[in-house]
Design an enzyme around this catalytic site. Structure first.
Site, PDB file in Angstrom:
ATOM      1  N   LYS A 374       0.824  -1.221   0.000  1.00 21.00           N
ATOM      2  CA  LYS A 374       0.000   0.000   0.000  1.00 21.00           C
ATOM      3  C   LYS A 374       0.847   1.255   0.000  1.00 21.00           C
ATOM      4  O   LYS A 374       0.342   2.361  -0.230  1.00 21.00           O
ATOM      5  CB  LYS A 374      -0.927  -0.003   1.222  1.00 21.00           C
ATOM      6  CG  LYS A 374      -2.086  -0.992   1.095  1.00 21.00           C
ATOM      7  CD  LYS A 374      -3.021  -0.910   2.288  1.00 21.00           C
ATOM      8  CE  LYS A 374      -4.202  -1.871   2.107  1.00 21.00           C
ATOM      9  NZ  LYS A 374      -5.123  -1.821   3.274  1.00 21.00           N
ATOM     10  N   ASP A 454      -6.789 -11.226   8.365  1.00 16.89           N
ATOM     11  CA  ASP A 454      -6.875  -9.828   7.947  1.00 16.89           C
ATOM     12  C   ASP A 454      -8.325  -9.370   7.867  1.00 16.89           C
ATOM     13  O   ASP A 454      -8.684  -8.286   8.337  1.00 16.89           O
ATOM     14  CB  ASP A 454      -6.175  -9.653   6.598  1.00 16.89           C
ATOM     15  CG  ASP A 454      -6.125  -8.198   6.152  1.00 16.89           C
ATOM     16  OD1 ASP A 454      -5.954  -7.322   7.018  1.00 16.89           O
ATOM     17  OD2 ASP A 454      -6.249  -7.949   4.944  1.00 16.89           O
TER      18      ASP A 454
END
Length: 510
Positions: A374, A454
């Site tokens: 990211k 996650d």
């Protein structure tokens, strides 16, 4: 890395029940003539070996001796008649002891009044006995000599066996250095081996004394392992202070055994820490070579230093991982606790699914890097409060490929594992995920595990684009996605352990 939970290793009462040689050496007389029992005990009445007397057990037949031996596991010497209820009762008992009981420690001395029925050479050749005597030749003095020799052999054999047990514990610990309590196991195994080397019953030494390994680092003394009268106790503050005072002394020699009345200690300077082996024992330590113990302590010091270096390497890797994660977290406005929780969830699932301790530790260290890609996503997309449009979503999905590429350049096993996780934690069990549309077991187990971990944490936590979900709603969604988004086997493990997941989330809450 060290497990400080107190745990009883053994109890003194247990030793008393087993009649270990705390109060004496156990001698079994097997003979069908009561007078032989009486005469033998009279002849050995004042006998002692290593400052301990003899305790006598009596059996008047081979069958009776079998029953007694099955109950008493610490008989040191057997004085055995050959001819009793049958002409071969004594020899049959020898065969039972050595082959059925598989007891090769006890010393067996055959005594016969009829040597013609059991010729000495044939018996010694065929049966595992330690001595053969005619009853007429066993005068008081010769009987004392025979028993002394047998007990010395028994003591040495049992010491060797206990040394082997200590070595097995040490080998087990060194083969699993990544386990949380491997250093404590190693140190406790070394203490057991040390006691055996002193020709004293290792368990009795540890049950009647305080033994410890301690280390001084940055002016702080810490107990690595401590067996305090049979109980593991690394919280013994008085002992820690006593060892700290020893280390303050400038006159105590280093790298040498020091013997002072009821205390024995060795201070090693291997590596950058001072390591202390400390024994406080209620009776004199006898029959050991201090030079041999010095070599032993020096080698153990090197081994413990190697374990410590391995621990430091692990901590360094962990620091590198979390330093990298902090960069990505700063940009995505997520907290460090998110990656810590995902790491803990992933390790829990890995353990439950049956991965090795090494693999569970690897996924624990690698999982925090799952979203490191990211860092390559523009802020306006990464932190957009609303739903992403189609083009923005395609850009967001590239974080998997970016993370894989960044991490794949490293040769470290943890980074390679992290690369796999970064690439595959958005793949779905049914093949509808990204970036490659992998399906089922084609997705690496690390990717499947982190995918579930996650999603669970993302749903349980508020983000810039959504509030946190209710726990029941989270559990229901994961159950509904079994066989679709998630591996069904992992979902089952999650359901069985959902309370533990919740405890992790609550403990490391944002």
């Amino acid at each position: 890395m060290i497990d400080n939970d107190d745990a009883p290793l053994f109890s003194i009462e247990e030793f008393i029940e087993k009649k270990l040689d705390v109060k004496g050496w156990q001698i079994l007389i097997v003979d069908d003539e009561p007078s032989i029992h009486t005469v033998t005990k009279l002849a050995l009445n004042s006998f002692t070996f290593a400052d301990k007397p003899l305790n006598f057990f009596n059996a008047y037949s081979g069958a009776e001796a079998k029953e007694l031996l099955l109950k008493e596991s610490n008989i040191a010497v057997i004085l055995l008649d050959v001819v009793m209820e049958t002409d071969s009762a004594g020899l049959d008992l020898v065969d039972f002891i050595r082959n059925e009981m598989v007891n090769h420690d006890v010393r067996i001395i055959l005594r016969t009044g009829q040597p013609g029925q059991a010729p000495e050479y044939e018996v010694i050749q065929k049966y595992d006995i330690n001595d053969y005597k005619e009853k007429t030749e066993l005068t008081n003095q010769k009987l004392n000599t025979v028993i002394y020799s047998a007990l010395r052999s028994y003591r040495d054999i049992t010491a060797i066996n206990r040394t082997r047990i200590g070595l097995e514990r040490i080998i087990e610990a060194t083969s699993s250095l990544l386990q949380e309590n491997s250093l404590r196991k190693f140190a406790e195994g070394a203490l057991q081996q040390l006691a055996a080397m002193m020709h004293i019953d290792a368990e009795v030494v540890l049950a009647q004394s305080t033994t410890a390994f301690a280390a001084k680092s940055n002016e702080q003394v810490k107990l690595l392992a401590c067996i305090d009268h049979g109980t593991s106790n690394t919280k013994n503050e008085l002992l820690r202070i006593k060892i700290a005072n020893l280390l303050e002394s400038k006159t105590i020699p280093r790298d040498r055994m020091v013997l002072e009345q009821n205390q024995t200690f060795y201070i090693s300077t291997v590596g950058k820490h001072e390591l202390v082996l400390f024994l406080e024992i209620s009776k004199d330590i006898v029959e050991f070579d201090s030079n041999i113990l010095e070599v032993f302590c020096r080698n153990i010091s090197v081994a413990i230093e190697n374990i410590r270096l391995n621990d430091e390497l692990k901590q360094t890797q962990e620091e590198i991982v979390y330093s990298i994660c902090e960069v990505a977290e700063t940009r995505s406005k997520e907290t460090g606790n998110h990656v810590r929780r995902v790491a803990l969830y992933s390790k829990l699932i890995a353990q439950k699914v049956g991965l090795s301790s090494e693999e569970a530790e690897q996924i624990f260290l690698a999982a925090p890097l799952h979203d490191v890609g990211k860092i390559g996503i523009p802020d306006k997309i990464l932190n957009k409060p609303g739903k992403l449009d189609a083009d923005e979503w395609e850009i967001m999905k590239t974080h998997s490929d970016i993370g894989e590429a960044v991490l794949l350049s490293s040769n470290l096993p943890i980074m390679k594992a992290a690369s796999t996780i970064a690439a595959q934690h958005h793949e779905n069990w049914d093949g509808t995920g990204y970036p490659r549309g992998l399906k089922g077991n084609d997705i690496h187990v690390y990717g499947r595990i982190v995918a579930l971990a996650d999603v669970y944490d993302a749903l349980m936590t508020s983000r810039c684009y959504k509030p946190a979900w209710d726990i029941d709603k989270v559990n229901q969604l994961i159950l509904e996605e079994s066989g679709k988004k998630f591996d069904p086997n992992l979902v089952s493990l999650f359901i069985d352990n959902k309370d533990t997941f919740l405890k992790i989330h609550q403990k490391y809450t944002d």
